[in-house]
Write an enzyme that holds these catalytic residues in place. Sequence first.
Site, PDB file in Angstrom:
ATOM      1  N   ASP A  61      -9.128  14.838  -1.849  1.00 14.29           N
ATOM      2  CA  ASP A  61     -10.291  13.944  -1.752  1.00 14.29           C
ATOM      3  C   ASP A  61     -11.365  14.463  -0.802  1.00 14.29           C
ATOM      4  OD1 ASP A  61      -8.739  12.179  -3.353  1.00 14.29           O
ATOM      5  OD2 ASP A  61      -7.778  11.381  -1.564  1.00 14.29           O
ATOM      6  N   GLU A 233     -13.703   5.373  -9.297  1.00 13.70           N
ATOM      7  CA  GLU A 233     -13.505   5.366  -7.843  1.00 13.70           C
ATOM      8  C   GLU A 233     -14.256   6.534  -7.207  1.00 13.70           C
ATOM      9  OE1 GLU A 233      -9.263   5.497  -7.667  1.00 13.70           O
ATOM     10  OE2 GLU A 233      -9.139   7.596  -8.253  1.00 13.70           O
TER      11      GLU A 233
END
Length: 563
Positions: A61, A233
């Site tokens: 991420d 997301e």
Amino acid sequence: MRLLMATLFLLLSTMAAPLRAAPAPPVYFEWFEYVGRDAAFEAPLPAGYYRNPVLAGFHADPSIVGAKGRFYLVNSSFTYFPGIPVFESVDLVHWTQIGNVIDRPTQVDFDGLSVSRGIFAPAIAYHDGVFYVVTTAVDSGGNFIATARDPAGPWSNPHWLPGIGGIDPSLFFDEDGRVYLLNNDLPPGPPRYEGHRAIWMQQLDLPSFEPVGPRRVLIDGGVDPASNPIWIEGPHLYKREGWYYLSDAEGGTGPQHSQVVLRSRDVWGPYTPYAGNPILTQRDLPDDRPRPITNAGHADLVEGPDGAWWAVFLASRNYQTRHYNTGRETFLLPVQWRDGWPVILPAGQTIPYAVKAPSWMQGEARQAPSTGNFIDRDDFDAPTLGRGWLRVRVPRQPWADLRARPGALAVHPLAENLDTLRNPAFLGRRQQHLRFEASTEMTRPAAGVAAGLAAFQSEAYWYFLGVRSLGEDRVAVFLEVRDGNGVPRTLASRTLDATASLRLKVAGNEGHYAFAFDTGDGRGWQTLAADVDGTVLSTDRAGGFVGALLGPFARDERALRSR
């Protein structure tokens, strides 16, 4: 009567004190060496190229920002400590970790959580001399913002955002001075299907860190709601040439992962999807392609000093089609602007291992030990531990010590085993290669102590190559495994004559691991267990979002505690 009771209590306390076991003596590790030899990294780089991934091993991420002529990047750290590593680069290729947002035990508490909870998807921003990291502490406090004038730290304590649910927040600083907070959360009505989520946005009062004004949905479901897209997301908002670009991950952080983009002339939308979405994915490629890179998505974009744009994103390097022990890693690719839309990788193309470097990179790419094949050795002769060492959850006492015996790492055994949901005395560094060796030299543990090398994916999936004293100058070298929800079990054991020190080694080749020892008797490395199932350490098998760690571990077996 009160005086009598007090005297009796004092007497009983005095009698009970000697029954408390003294702390177990430390085990000393003289050095730790990691050797990576992946076939994908063997070919020399062409001049002016760099190697992907730019951060090998579990670096999930990524989020990036340019500031003060440099670039700064952060990754998810889940329940590992120190948390949220902060990296710095001048050219997007060579990265150095300079600090951690979470580096004090008082900032967060991960006790009781599985490894893949905790810190999800931090996003970094810079505005008016201040760095901001906004993230989610899943099951441990929710969303918060931390700030720093220096990205190396110190970072502030969390500024909690109790009114903001969901995960994956990010900040956008508009040209008019307004600040917006975006994040993933449940849709405004009942979810229509599993994985139905929405991207929300709300204005943020920066001095107070309080959300203000209406909170509105920018995307409900995904770029094609009729197809029931899942897990929209990781939102990031950018402004370029009068357009607001909203880029998000879609499809879940597995083989169907992708990156999509939408745009609008107004910050609040409506946002129109790009007709060529997704702008990054590997999901449509054949499973049997050589050296596959999968799971690509969760991208963040940044502009370089020459006006070119680049994307950092996560992806995984698989073996046996679906397994990956190195976790989700950080990759870098150039962004092409096509008719006003950013494209990271055209459909049907594989992510390359070697890429032409940014125009401003000076000299040739020398990226070790971030990526490529290399030998990385820690002789434990520095005053503090290197930034690559991680602990599982937040330590409640200082059990790793470089001062007790300079030039060695003293690990003070704790009663917690590797299956604990607290903090075991395990110090791990990332497995960065499909083919590797990790070795160490250690002193003989005291009676009642087991110590050695652990290969750790989570509290439910791990190996422990350990040594324990048996008395009468004998020791046992053993291999333990936990491969799911069952109890740990011993796979192999051998009784040896004790020596003052012992060397241990873990070697991996994709899904095949081997465990060996060397007593210093002149016979060299002796195999304790060969062709052991390495998929125990695969993220696909274990579940969750992390990769494997390797390193020293010591436990006090006199009163072993588990969960």
